[in-house]
Design an enzyme around this catalytic site. Sequence first.
Site, PDB file in Angstrom:
ATOM      1  N   GLU A 145       5.868  98.330  18.041  1.00 18.25           N
ATOM      2  CA  GLU A 145       7.155  98.887  18.472  1.00 18.25           C
ATOM      3  C   GLU A 145       7.614  98.225  19.761  1.00 18.25           C
ATOM      4  OE1 GLU A 145       4.485  99.824  19.657  1.00 18.25           O
ATOM      5  OE2 GLU A 145       4.594 101.484  21.069  1.00 18.25           O
ATOM      6  N   ASP A 202       9.838  98.856  24.908  1.00 19.02           N
ATOM      7  CA  ASP A 202       8.842  99.575  24.102  1.00 19.02           C
ATOM      8  C   ASP A 202       9.357 100.990  23.844  1.00 19.02           C
ATOM      9  OD1 ASP A 202       5.560  99.382  23.540  1.00 19.02           O
ATOM     10  OD2 ASP A 202       6.335 101.421  23.843  1.00 19.02           O
ATOM     11  N   ILE A 203       9.235 101.421  22.572  1.00 22.95           N
ATOM     12  CA  ILE A 203       9.698 102.771  22.232  1.00 22.95           C
ATOM     13  C   ILE A 203       8.697 103.776  22.804  1.00 22.95           C
ATOM     14  CG2 ILE A 203      10.277 104.355  20.340  1.00 22.95           C
ATOM     15  CD1 ILE A 203      10.877 101.875  18.624  1.00 22.95           C
TER      16      ILE A 203
HETATM   17  N1  LIG Z   1       6.643 102.977  11.364  1.00 16.66           N
HETATM   18  C1  LIG Z   1       6.065 101.962  11.979  1.00 16.66           C
HETATM   19  N2  LIG Z   1       5.198 102.232  12.979  1.00 16.66           N
HETATM   20  C2  LIG Z   1       4.627 101.232  13.662  1.00 16.66           C
HETATM   21  C3  LIG Z   1       4.841  99.900  13.324  1.00 16.66           C
HETATM   22  N3  LIG Z   1       4.127  99.118  14.189  1.00 16.66           N
HETATM   23  C4  LIG Z   1       3.446  99.987  15.015  1.00 16.66           C
HETATM   24  N4  LIG Z   1       3.747 101.254  14.706  1.00 16.66           N
HETATM   25  C5  LIG Z   1       3.282 102.448  15.310  1.00 16.66           C
HETATM   26  O1  LIG Z   1       3.627 102.534  16.651  1.00 16.66           O
HETATM   27  C6  LIG Z   1       2.785 103.430  17.287  1.00 16.66           C
HETATM   28  C7  LIG Z   1       2.447 102.976  18.678  1.00 16.66           C
HETATM   29  O2  LIG Z   1       1.700 103.943  19.249  1.00 16.66           O
HETATM   30  P1  LIG Z   1       1.164 103.875  20.700  1.00 16.66           P
HETATM   31  O3  LIG Z   1       0.690 102.443  20.987  1.00 16.66           O
HETATM   32  O4  LIG Z   1       0.136 104.897  20.862  1.00 16.66           O
HETATM   33  O5  LIG Z   1       2.348 104.117  21.622  1.00 16.66           O
HETATM   34  P2  LIG Z   1       3.418 105.281  21.664  1.00 16.66           P
HETATM   35  O6  LIG Z   1       3.038 106.353  20.737  1.00 16.66           O
HETATM   36  O7  LIG Z   1       4.733 104.663  21.427  1.00 16.66           O
HETATM   37  O8  LIG Z   1       3.273 105.753  23.078  1.00 16.66           O
HETATM   38  P3  LIG Z   1       3.755 105.016  24.352  1.00 16.66           P
HETATM   39  O9  LIG Z   1       3.977 103.594  24.056  1.00 16.66           O
HETATM   40  O10 LIG Z   1       2.628 105.120  25.330  1.00 16.66           O
HETATM   41  O11 LIG Z   1       4.997 105.685  24.809  1.00 16.66           O
HETATM   42  C8  LIG Z   1       1.553 103.564  16.389  1.00 16.66           C
HETATM   43  O12 LIG Z   1       1.535 104.851  15.798  1.00 16.66           O
HETATM   44  C9  LIG Z   1       1.777 102.535  15.341  1.00 16.66           C
HETATM   45  O13 LIG Z   1       1.306 102.917  14.057  1.00 16.66           O
HETATM   46  C10 LIG Z   1       5.736  99.624  12.247  1.00 16.66           C
HETATM   47  O14 LIG Z   1       6.009  98.486  11.885  1.00 16.66           O
HETATM   48  N5  LIG Z   1       6.323 100.681  11.634  1.00 16.66           N
END
Ligand SMILES: Nc1nc2c(ncn2[C@@H]2O[C@H](COP(=O)(O)OP(=O)(O)OP(=O)(O)O)[C@@H](O)[C@H]2O)c(=O)[nH]1
Length: 465
Positions: A383, A340-341
Amino acid sequence: MKSVSKTINVKRLILYPLVTLLTVLMLGEYAFVFFKKDKLEEQKKYVDTLTKTLSEVIQKEIIVVTSATSMLETLLRQDHFATTNFNDWSREILSINENVSNLQLAPGGIVMDIFPLEGNEQAIGHDLLDDPKRSIGARIAVDSKELTFIGPVRLIQNNRLAVIARKPVFRYKNQQETFWGFTIALIYVEELMGDLLSGLDDLGLNYQLIGSNPDSLTQPIIAASIQPISNQAMQYPVLVPNGEWLLSVEYHFESLTDDFLYHGLILLMASLLSYFAFIYERKSQLQQIELVSLNQQLESLAYFDSLTGLRNRRSASDIAQELFHLAQHSQVPLIVAFLDIDYFKHVNDVHGHQAGDVILKALSNLCAKSCRESDIIARWGGEEFIVFLPYTDLDYALVFCETLRKNISMECFMYESEKIEFTISIGLSEVAPADKSIEDVIKRADEALYLAKKNGRNRCEVSLG
Ligand SMILES: Nc1nc2c(ncn2[C@@H]2O[C@H](COP(=O)(O)OP(=O)(O)OP(=O)(O)O)[C@@H](O)[C@H]2O)c(=O)[nH]1
């Protein structure tokens, strides 16, 4: 499943139009032969009836002409062979025999009286028994005592063509039958045939009427169409008192232009239809190709993630299921790594969603490159990524994940000349004998990932459960 070609099938593209072309040509030829035969049969019947009718009509005309000679003879006998009333008789006879052109008396074989005389003066004094051009026919009439019909002959008085009925007249003198002379009826050919045969040309018919002339050895043509008659013509005899004439009628040879036109049309039609067959076949092949490609796209969408090109969750789950069974039944080790990013929301917020997409793609490439062929990597959602590592123990998997994590943390990604740096957290789990399904293993990896996040991110955690 039947495999469908993705390229144009040239063989079929040529074969179908060719078969269409040949079929239409063959059908066209068959119809041509069939209708032509039918038409010819019909024409034959028509010409046959027409020729027969015409020959009967001509025969009736001849009877009329010949009857004029008998009338003249009767009147002559009534007046005891005195010819002074000839003009009156003739006027009367011609009034009821419209087709007779003129009447003559030739006592002793020498033409002495003609009605109407005008234009025929030169014939007066013509000795029929002495003229080599007429004597044979005249002698036959005298010898046979029968009416003779000759023609056509060219008249000495006006050079016109005519058919002539000559009736030899005999009288009793001193109880002896002696030749008195001829009663003659004459009809100009154009008057006899004028209406009858000239109309045949307009009907598209060739014709020929051959007469008989004892004075000439050739067969004299009474009337003929401009186009010569062939030996296929329908023939009917026309009975005349001393022989027979021959009427031949046939259709003009069909002009070849009609046949060429027909064949040209058939060829044109066949070419057009085969062209349409070509267009249709090409179109349906292209549609089929398009359909195959669409199916492939759909299939790809069903199994792969459109953004990263990695397997999607559904497709990866199916494979993971099989790997789990393999691990359970054949003791083949299987590790699940959840990636996970970290703070990806922040990346999106700072650099934009498109930049986020670029990062997701770049990360996917990096992971795919790092994995072995037997590893299954998939985008699990958002992500989150998952890697199934078969034939791998936990130690090796941990080394692999640590390396990947470090590499990513040191990598500097570029988007529109902006540097983007990020890290990932990884949770690992291993198939345990108590696991009932792959979901159990995935769940533990997820928990390990949660721990990694909780413990500060940019790290790997192993599930111990
Ligand atoms: N650009 C892009 N963003 C995505 C996609 N799928 C999910 N996201 C974004 O990924 C982010 C995930 O956010 P969070 O679940 O809060 O997690 P995080 O910000 O990575 O924080 P942690 O996981 O807790 O480190 C959200 O802002 C989603 O909009 C995609 O296909 N493209």
